[in-house]
Design a protein around this motif. Structure first.
Motif, PDB file in Angstrom:
ATOM      1  N   ASP A 164     -43.843  12.997  11.899  1.00  9.83           N
ATOM      2  CA  ASP A 164     -43.920  12.392  13.223  1.00  9.83           C
ATOM      3  C   ASP A 164     -43.735  10.879  13.056  1.00  9.83           C
ATOM      4  OD1 ASP A 164     -44.450  14.854  14.196  1.00  9.83           O
ATOM      5  OD2 ASP A 164     -46.596  14.545  14.485  1.00  9.83           O
ATOM      6  N   VAL A 165     -42.858  10.279  13.884  1.00 12.44           N
ATOM      7  CA  VAL A 165     -42.597   8.836  13.806  1.00 12.44           C
ATOM      8  C   VAL A 165     -43.192   8.169  15.043  1.00 12.44           C
ATOM      9  CG1 VAL A 165     -40.817   7.048  13.737  1.00 12.44           C
ATOM     10  CG2 VAL A 165     -40.478   9.196  12.486  1.00 12.44           C
ATOM     11  N   THR A 166     -44.046   7.164  14.823  1.00 17.64           N
ATOM     12  CA  THR A 166     -44.717   6.483  15.923  1.00 17.64           C
ATOM     13  C   THR A 166     -44.420   4.987  15.881  1.00 17.64           C
ATOM     14  OG1 THR A 166     -46.524   8.093  15.908  1.00 17.64           O
ATOM     15  CG2 THR A 166     -46.942   5.968  16.978  1.00 17.64           C
ATOM     16  N   TYR A 167     -43.938   4.457  16.992  1.00 18.01           N
ATOM     17  CA  TYR A 167     -43.788   3.013  17.167  1.00 18.01           C
ATOM     18  C   TYR A 167     -45.014   2.538  17.939  1.00 18.01           C
ATOM     19  CZ  TYR A 167     -38.947   2.968  15.511  1.00 18.01           C
ATOM     20  OH  TYR A 167     -37.827   3.058  14.731  1.00 18.01           O
ATOM     21  N   ASP A 168     -45.802   1.693  17.304  1.00 15.80           N
ATOM     22  CA  ASP A 168     -47.088   1.278  17.865  1.00 15.80           C
ATOM     23  C   ASP A 168     -47.041  -0.197  18.254  1.00 15.80           C
ATOM     24  OD1 ASP A 168     -49.737   1.107  18.596  1.00 15.80           O
ATOM     25  OD2 ASP A 168     -50.468   0.950  16.536  1.00 15.80           O
ATOM     26  N   HIS A 169     -46.772  -0.473  19.546  1.00 13.21           N
ATOM     27  CA  HIS A 169     -46.736  -1.844  20.082  1.00 13.21           C
ATOM     28  C   HIS A 169     -45.824  -2.748  19.231  1.00 13.21           C
ATOM     29  CE1 HIS A 169     -49.891  -0.942  22.972  1.00 13.21           C
ATOM     30  NE2 HIS A 169     -50.560  -0.349  21.991  1.00 13.21           N
ATOM     31  N   VAL A 170     -44.593  -2.283  19.038  1.00 11.56           N
ATOM     32  CA  VAL A 170     -43.642  -2.993  18.174  1.00 11.56           C
ATOM     33  C   VAL A 170     -42.945  -4.100  18.956  1.00 11.56           C
ATOM     34  CG1 VAL A 170     -41.475  -2.772  16.906  1.00 11.56           C
ATOM     35  CG2 VAL A 170     -43.282  -1.057  16.620  1.00 11.56           C
ATOM     36  N   THR A 171     -42.967  -5.298  18.365  1.00  7.86           N
ATOM     37  CA  THR A 171     -42.217  -6.443  18.897  1.00  7.86           C
ATOM     38  C   THR A 171     -41.336  -6.984  17.776  1.00  7.86           C
ATOM     39  OG1 THR A 171     -43.926  -7.050  20.504  1.00  7.86           O
ATOM     40  CG2 THR A 171     -42.382  -8.781  19.843  1.00  7.86           C
ATOM     41  N   PHE A 172     -40.074  -7.261  18.124  1.00  4.78           N
ATOM     42  CA  PHE A 172     -39.154  -7.777  17.092  1.00  4.78           C
ATOM     43  C   PHE A 172     -38.130  -8.695  17.729  1.00  4.78           C
ATOM     44  CE2 PHE A 172     -35.073  -7.525  14.874  1.00  4.78           C
ATOM     45  CZ  PHE A 172     -35.456  -8.016  13.633  1.00  4.78           C
ATOM     46  N   SER A 173     -37.844  -9.816  17.017  1.00  2.00           N
ATOM     47  CA  SER A 173     -36.822 -10.760  17.450  1.00  2.00           C
ATOM     48  C   SER A 173     -35.925 -11.081  16.259  1.00  2.00           C
ATOM     49  CB  SER A 173     -37.474 -12.044  17.988  1.00  2.00           C
ATOM     50  OG  SER A 173     -36.476 -13.005  18.281  1.00  2.00           O
ATOM     51  N   TYR A 174     -34.614 -11.199  16.526  1.00  2.00           N
ATOM     52  CA  TYR A 174     -33.668 -11.549  15.460  1.00  2.00           C
ATOM     53  C   TYR A 174     -33.732 -13.037  15.112  1.00  2.00           C
ATOM     54  CZ  TYR A 174     -31.592  -6.923  15.929  1.00  2.00           C
ATOM     55  OH  TYR A 174     -31.388  -5.561  15.941  1.00  2.00           O
ATOM     56  N   THR A 175     -34.358 -13.809  15.980  1.00  5.78           N
ATOM     57  CA  THR A 175     -34.538 -15.237  15.716  1.00  5.78           C
ATOM     58  C   THR A 175     -36.032 -15.534  15.699  1.00  5.78           C
ATOM     59  OG1 THR A 175     -34.527 -15.876  18.060  1.00  5.78           O
ATOM     60  CG2 THR A 175     -32.393 -15.708  16.951  1.00  5.78           C
ATOM     61  N   ASP A 176     -36.380 -16.783  15.507  1.00  4.24           N
ATOM     62  CA  ASP A 176     -37.788 -17.177  15.494  1.00  4.24           C
ATOM     63  C   ASP A 176     -38.340 -17.368  16.901  1.00  4.24           C
ATOM     64  OD1 ASP A 176     -37.877 -17.151  12.739  1.00  4.24           O
ATOM     65  OD2 ASP A 176     -37.211 -19.243  12.569  1.00  4.24           O
ATOM     66  N   GLU A 177     -37.477 -17.253  17.899  1.00  4.81           N
ATOM     67  CA  GLU A 177     -37.921 -17.453  19.280  1.00  4.81           C
ATOM     68  C   GLU A 177     -38.323 -16.108  19.886  1.00  4.81           C
ATOM     69  OE1 GLU A 177     -35.055 -19.587  21.577  1.00  4.81           O
ATOM     70  OE2 GLU A 177     -34.522 -20.921  19.916  1.00  4.81           O
ATOM     71  N   GLU A 178     -39.605 -15.971  20.193  1.00  5.69           N
ATOM     72  CA  GLU A 178     -40.104 -14.710  20.746  1.00  5.69           C
ATOM     73  C   GLU A 178     -39.566 -14.453  22.159  1.00  5.69           C
ATOM     74  OE1 GLU A 178     -44.267 -14.164  20.501  1.00  5.69           O
ATOM     75  OE2 GLU A 178     -44.397 -14.642  18.361  1.00  5.69           O
TER      76      GLU A 178
END
Length: 427
Positions: A328-342
């Motif tokens: 089972d694959v779970t994404y738990d409150h995932v945040t990601f940015s390709y740059t340093d700017e959120e």
């Protein structure tokens, strides 16, 4: 290291041996001047002995230098092999984002050109550098040993030459020009690779290299950096060469002064003739120092760029295996940015579970983050916030080799290696 050090030692000994012919020439001049004008009184066996010394010095120099270059080549290719293995092993462990930011052209240039430059430096330039710095020491011993007055005049001429070099070298400005030149060369390589890879699109729209803005701009920038860098060497090289060849201006006045007051004219004549013969040799010896220092600076700059890549942190990886029993694959409150700017995050607080044995589809508009979701599972990047779990285990706690063994991916953009169909499928 052992063959490298051995090669340097042999190069130093070869350099010392190369001065034996000049010492023999001085002794022969002494013999000739000593009997002048009655050449019938010349001690021929002694002169032939000095000739043998000169020939022996030449042969010894050739043998030692050949052995030095052989050892330095062993060291060079060993270093080249190890550096390429280390470099390739390292970049495979870097996040995919680093490769997209750097570009394959720049990474290729560092591997093909920068690392390759180490081979030429270790195999050829390093023995020559040792020779270039040993030769002046032996040379100064020789010029002071024959006649300290002529030796002092020669030494003053050498000091003036290096002062001229220091004034015209440019210091930090020249170093900065070299760094700018190397950086522009890497950017042009990167843009060239991108242009060639997209040649089908370029030709489809009847475009040229000059209409491909990135390549065009990189060529223009390269031109702006390479010309000032090349011209910065012009004054320095010309001034240093002229000063070296002008050592006569110090030796000849001293010769006139000594000759006008000497009581032993034969000894003076022998010394003066020897220095007139030897001064041009001094110029060629010290020019090697100039070339060696320039080559060392260029290779040093290339090594800095290699070190910058090797200093990039690898994806952190656990060594102990925690292979899950279910998937089972779970994404738990995932945040990601390709740059340093959120503010420009590709994913923001994403949570869902893809159960084992079920088909889970991620649907959304172009640029919505679908590919990012897949790439994060493969750890092409690591999440900035939150975590991705496989049966409760954070994927960052699973060794990368174990994780990749459990993932099969069909990419949107297919890349075919220059290999057989079988090997492409196997990859």
């Amino acid at each position: 290291k052992a063959p490298m050090v051995g090669g340097m030692i042999l190069s130093a000994l070869a350099t010392a041996a190369s001065f034996l012919p000049y010492l023999a020439i001085y002794f022969i001049i002494q013999e000739i001047v000593g009997v002048y004008p009655d050449f019938g009184a010349l001690d021929v066996p002694t002169v032939l002995g000095y000739g043998g010394l000169a020939l022996g010095g030449v042969l010894l120099n050739v043998l030692l230098y050949t052995a030095s270059v052989a050892l330095s080549h062993i060291a060079a290719y060993g270093t080249l092999y190890q550096c390429k293995i280390n470099y390739v092993s390292h970049i495979t462990k870097l996040p995919l984002g680093y490769h997209l930011k750097m570009g394959s052209g720049k990474l290729r240039k560092i591997m093909d050109d920068n690392i390759e430059s180490l081979e030429g430096f270790i195999a050829h330039d390093l023995p020559n550098m040792v020779s270039a710095f040993v030769a002046p020491v032996v040379m100064l011993v020789l010029v002071f040993a024959v006649d300290w007055r002529f030796g002092l005049a020669t030494f003053v001429g050498i000091i003036v030459s290096f002062l001229v070099y220091g004034v015209t070298a440019g210091g930090n400005k020249t170093k900065q020009l070299m760094e700018d030149y190397q950086a522009s060369l890497e950017d042009m390589s990167k843009a060239s690779v991108e242009y060639i890879r997209g040649i089908a699109v370029v030709k489809a729209f009847w475009q040229t290299a000059f209409s491909f803005k990135r390549l065009h701009d990189s060529i223009r920038n390269y031109t702006k950096t390479v010309i000032p860098y090349s011209l910065s060497q012009e004054l320095m090289t010309a001034a240093f060469t002229a000063a070296l060849n002008g050592i006569y201006l110090f030796v000849i006045p001293v010769g006139i002064w000594i000759g006008s007051s000497t009581n032993d004219y034969q000894a003076f004549a022998a010394s003066f003739i020897f220095y007139l013969i030897f001064v041009p040799v001094i110029a060629s010896i010290l020019m090697k120092v100039l070339y060696a220092s320039v080559n060392a600076m260029q290779v040093g700059n290339a090594v800095e760029h290699i070190d910058q890549v090797l200093a990039e942190p690898e994806i952190p990886e656990k060594t102990t295996s925690r292979k899950p029993s279910t998937y089972d694959v779970t994404y738990d409150h995932v945040t990601f940015s390709y740059t340093d700017e959120e503010a420009h995050a590709a994913l923001k607080d994403v949570s869902f579970t893809a159960p084992q044995g079920k088909v889970t589809a991620i649907v959304g508009s172009s640029g919505g983050g679908k590919s990012t979701v897949a790439n994060l599972l493969s750890r092409f990047w690591d999440v900035k916030q939150g975590q991705i779990l496989v049966r409760g285990s954070d994927i960052r706690d699973i060794p990368l080799s174990d994780l990749m063994d459990q993932i099969s991916m069909v990419f949107q953009r297919v890349y075919l290696f220059q290999d057989t169909v079988y090997n492409n499928i196997a990859m």
